[in-house]
Design a protein around this motif. Structure first.
Motif, short mmCIF file in Angstrom:
data_model
loop_
_atom_site.label_atom_id
_atom_site.label_comp_id
_atom_site.label_asym_id
_atom_site.label_seq_id
_atom_site.Cartn_x
_atom_site.Cartn_y
_atom_site.Cartn_z
N GLU A 135 -2.81 2.91 5.05
CA GLU A 135 -2.96 3.00 3.37
C GLU A 135 -3.59 4.36 3.40
OE1 GLU A 135 -5.05 0.73 -0.90
OE2 GLU A 135 -4.65 0.01 0.47
N ASN A 136 -2.79 5.07 2.60
CA ASN A 136 -3.21 6.76 2.80
C ASN A 136 -3.11 7.44 3.89
OD1 ASN A 136 -3.65 6.26 -0.39
ND2 ASN A 136 -5.78 5.52 -0.88
N GLU A 137 -2.64 6.77 4.60
CA GLU A 137 -2.38 7.72 5.80
C GLU A 137 -0.89 8.43 5.88
OE1 GLU A 137 -4.67 8.06 8.01
OE2 GLU A 137 -6.53 6.44 7.46
N LYS A 138 -0.92 9.25 6.99
CA LYS A 138 0.41 10.06 6.88
C LYS A 138 1.52 8.54 7.48
CE LYS A 138 -1.67 14.41 8.11
NZ LYS A 138 -1.41 15.24 9.05
N PHE A 139 1.06 7.72 8.39
CA PHE A 139 1.77 7.08 8.87
C PHE A 139 1.27 5.31 9.37
CE2 PHE A 139 0.01 9.22 12.09
CZ PHE A 139 -0.80 7.99 12.99
N ALA A 140 2.46 4.93 9.03
CA ALA A 140 1.92 2.56 9.33
C ALA A 140 2.02 2.39 10.43
CB ALA A 140 3.02 2.16 8.67
N SER A 141 1.07 2.18 11.16
CA SER A 141 0.96 1.62 11.97
C SER A 141 0.54 0.41 12.55
CB SER A 141 -0.91 2.21 12.34
OG SER A 141 -0.26 3.37 12.91
N ALA A 142 0.25 -0.94 13.43
CA ALA A 142 0.29 -2.31 13.67
C ALA A 142 -0.88 -2.08 13.86
CB ALA A 142 1.79 -2.67 13.98
N LEU A 143 -1.63 -3.88 14.14
CA LEU A 143 -2.39 -4.04 15.09
C LEU A 143 -1.97 -5.71 15.84
CD1 LEU A 143 -6.02 -4.22 13.21
CD2 LEU A 143 -5.50 -2.93 15.73
N ASP A 157 -18.57 7.32 13.22
CA ASP A 157 -19.00 7.93 12.10
C ASP A 157 -18.38 8.44 10.78
OD1 ASP A 157 -18.29 10.55 13.04
OD2 ASP A 157 -21.09 11.41 12.26
N GLU A 158 -16.24 8.35 11.34
CA GLU A 158 -16.32 8.59 9.76
C GLU A 158 -15.14 7.77 8.98
OE1 GLU A 158 -12.32 12.03 9.44
OE2 GLU A 158 -12.86 11.61 11.59
N GLU A 159 -15.10 7.91 8.08
CA GLU A 159 -14.56 7.30 7.12
C GLU A 159 -12.83 6.91 6.93
OE1 GLU A 159 -15.66 7.63 3.24
OE2 GLU A 159 -17.91 7.40 3.85
N ASN A 160 -12.39 5.87 6.53
CA ASN A 160 -11.16 5.43 6.43
C ASN A 160 -10.39 6.65 5.54
OD1 ASN A 160 -8.49 5.56 6.31
ND2 ASN A 160 -8.86 2.91 7.35
N ARG A 161 -9.77 7.41 4.91
CA ARG A 161 -9.57 7.43 3.71
C ARG A 161 -8.29 6.30 3.14
NH1 ARG A 161 -8.42 12.13 7.73
NH2 ARG A 161 -6.55 11.42 8.03
N GLY A 162 -8.70 6.05 3.60
CA GLY A 162 -7.53 4.70 2.30
C GLY A 162 -8.68 3.53 2.78
N PHE A 184 0.97 -1.38 0.02
CA PHE A 184 -0.04 0.29 -0.04
C PHE A 184 0.63 1.68 -0.05
CE2 PHE A 184 0.41 -1.36 4.34
CZ PHE A 184 0.97 0.14 5.24
N LYS A 185 0.14 2.65 0.03
CA LYS A 185 0.57 3.61 -0.61
C LYS A 185 0.27 5.03 0.49
CE LYS A 185 1.12 5.12 -4.41
NZ LYS A 185 0.77 6.03 -5.76
N THR A 186 1.26 5.39 1.59
CA THR A 186 1.12 6.07 2.53
C THR A 186 0.44 7.63 1.37
OG1 THR A 186 2.87 6.76 2.46
CG2 THR A 186 2.65 5.38 4.17
N SER A 187 -0.38 8.12 2.33
CA SER A 187 -0.15 9.49 1.57
C SER A 187 0.56 10.54 1.07
CB SER A 187 -0.82 10.63 3.03
OG SER A 187 -1.00 10.72 4.39
#
Length: 606
Positions: free
Chosen positions: A489-497, A594-599, A458-461
């Motif tokens: 994906e499409n976020e400013k940074f990578a995160s993890a579960l 109620d907000e969408e993920n931009r990814g 995936f690609k970050t923002s």
């Protein structure tokens, strides 16, 4: 002799390997042996039984079963009369069962036990073409597979000419099996494989590993998976004795009991074996504990080319005598090698097992290629490189496309997806190249290295590409991390579960006097959060700036195929995990409910 169809393996056994223990299973605490003659007789009787029941070449029969000799009897019996075997995982959901049994046009279903019978019989009754359901185990008033064999045995003379005619008409390019891929999204696809597909793959690996008719192999990966199924044929071709493990929980015990020569596995099983070894090391005290973990650190620096300095070699001798010799003893004392496939193997685990005197070699493939594409091995100089999946098999071609995707062409490439010409055309181009969906490269112009899944990158923002699998595999080197999924994906940074290794974490919590009622309370404890932040910071040092995990959340349950987060082949089901942990993902990226993920995942669609 010439082996063009899978059931030709039986004639090869008859001519070359008359053994008392070609297939073995543990029943009521005892290993029950089936000879080569037993195998051939049972397979032929089942084949005659199918003819007596009116089955014709091209008909389909599904099985849902654990690994057992009877699976082979019906598999070969079907092949002899051109009936197509549709093996199905015992761990999937009812909707998938309904889809596969209907989509495959199965006329018969054979299941392992009463539990599966009670679960699947109501589903089967709603599928028009599916007329029969049998079990492998014996139960009163429940149809049993032996009824088919007995019918065949009683009608051999009547159907002898028909059997010979049908059997001799079967060609190597005929459809042999349909294997439904487990799928990480959507319903599975039915991969059509011919006799030639699977046997060409057996030939491709035939000379790579030292296997002899005196060897005992432990089999525990599902036979419905193409990987275990192909090596199952390889072992039979070589005349090895195949012992089927009781279950995944008895692998170590069974390896020791039979004094196994080799086994094939997936990384998750190796990781669990290693975790248990480390747990035993944690229980040691004083000098013994220090020596144990010193040996592990030493083993992680092992070089497979043997180019170690004198001082390292001296220390390795000590480590093998004091620690690693116990590993070999625990495996039965005669284990010569292990082959891992199905997912990326942590290089440090391979080095550790090599240091322990147990070569652990990684290979790569997919259902659509029957399955092996590349594999590490020891037979020739420069045929193994840890961190790669090894050289490409000599009877197939591989090239890297312009976007990094691995393309494959050769006799092991599938015939296509059952009833799905559109998707088939999407993955096999007009020149016959199969597009694997994996991204890779060649090291030293010989060793194939997988970097990620094309669809999972995936690609970050900021426009930077991230390959999650390689990051996930790195973080799983931690004793405390059992599973991890990288997002962003499409976020400013990578995160993890992160799903912790709770067995190890519970011991750590006890040692640090942390009291907790359940895993939810444990993962939220400040000391645990601090521990995992330290682990994340440590592994982030090995990553580029854009790949580093900026935020993480711990989940309070292990992930498994049973609970749905992993596929039957123990790969992450990313869509399922996204759905299940939507609130945590919103929290990571600070979205309102109620907000969408931009990814690529829209939370209000979940």
């Amino acid at each position: 002799m010439k082996i063009d169809r899978t059931f030709d393996l039986l004639e090869n056994l008859r001519l070359n390997y008359q053994k008392s223990d070609i297939l073995v299973a543990k029943r009521e605490g005892h290993w029950v042996k089936f000879s080569s003659e037993d195998y051939i007789r049972n397979a032929r009787n089942f084949a005659f039984g199918l003819l007596a029941m009116g089955f014709k070449k091209g008909d389909k029969i599904a099985t849902v079963s654990n690994n057992r000799p009877e699976w082979n009897f019906v598999d070969m019996g079907m092949a002899m009369v051109g009936v197509v075997h549709v093996p199905v995982y015992p761990t999937i959901g009812d909707e998938e069962y309904k889809y596969i049994l209907s989509h495959s046009d199965a006329r018969m279903l054979i299941v392992s036990d009463l539990s599966a019978y009670k679960r699947l019989k109501p589903i089967a009754q709603k599928i028009g073409k599916l007329k029969h359901v049998f079990t492998f185990n014996f139960y009163e008033n429940v149809p049993n597979w032996t009824e088919i064999s007995e019918q065949g045995d009683n009608n051999k003379i009547k159907f002898r000419d028909k059997f010979e005619k049908v059997s001799s008409s079967i060609e190597s390019d005929d459809l042999f099996t349909i294997i439904y891929t487990s799928g990480t999204t959507g319903m599975p696809k039915g991969v059509m494989l011919s006799h030639k597909n699977l046997l060409s793959n057996v030939r491709g690996v035939y000379d790579l590993y030292p296997l002899y008719d005196s060897d005992r192999i432990l089999s525990f990966l599902p036979l419905c998976h193409v990987y275990e199924r192909m090596v199952n044929y390889l072992f039979q071709w070589k005349g090895c004795s195949i012992y089927y493990a009781e279950n995944l929980g008895t692998i170590a015990q069974n390896l020791s009991e039979i004094k196994a020569s080799a086994f094939v596995t997936v990384p998750r099983v190796i990781e669990r074996i290693y975790d248990k070894i480390v747990s035993k090391g944690e229980d040691l005290k004083g000098l013994k504990r220090l020596i144990f973990f010193w040996s592990l650190k030493l083993g992680e620096k092992y070089r497979t080319n043997g180019k170690h300095n004198f001082w390292y070699g001296l220390r390795l001798m000590a480590a093998r005598k004091l620690v690693f010799s116990k590993w070999q003893k625990a495996f039965g004392g005669e284990l010569r090698f292990v082959i891992s496939g199905g997912a990326a193997l942590q290089p440090r685990l391979s080095r550790l097992f090599f240091a322990a005197g147990i070569p652990l070699m990684e290979g790569y493939g997919m259902t659509e290629t029957s399955p092996v594409i590349a594999a590490n091995y020891l037979k020739e100089p420069d045929s193994l490189r840890i961190g790669s999946v090894g050289p490409v098999l000599k009877n197939i071609d591989v090239r890297i496309d312009g976007d990094g995707e691995i393309l494959v062409k050769g006799p092991s490439v599938m015939q296509g997806y059952y009833k799905d010409t559109k998707t088939t055309a999407e993955v096999i181009d007009k020149n016959g190249w199969l597009h694997t969906g994996d991204i890779g490269t060649f090291e030293k112009e010989k060793f194939l290295k997988i970097t990620d899944r094309k669809k999972e990158m995936f690609k970050t923002s900021s426009g930077k590409y991230i390959a999650p699998q390689s990051i996930e595999n790195l973080f799983k080197e931690s004793f405390f991390i059992e599973q991890v999924m990288v997002v962003g994906e499409n976020e400013k940074f990578a995160s993890a579960l992160i799903s912790p290794n709770f067995e190890y974490l519970h011991v750590w919590a006890h040692d640090h006097h942390i009291h907790f009622r359940d895993n939810q309370e444990l993962v939220n404890h400040p000391k645990v959060q601090k521990l995992f932040q330290k682990e994340v910071d440590q592994y982030n040092k090995q990553l580029g700036k854009t790949e580093q995990i900026k935020r993480f959340r711990l989940v309070c349950e292990p992930w498994s195929s049973g609970s749905g987060e992993l596929s039957p082949t123990l790969k992450l089901r990313r869509r399922v995990i996204y759905n299940k942990y939507a609130p945590l993902l919103r929290e990571i990226y600070s979205y309102a409910p109620d907000e969408e993920n931009r990814g690529s995942i829209k939370f209000n669609d979940i």
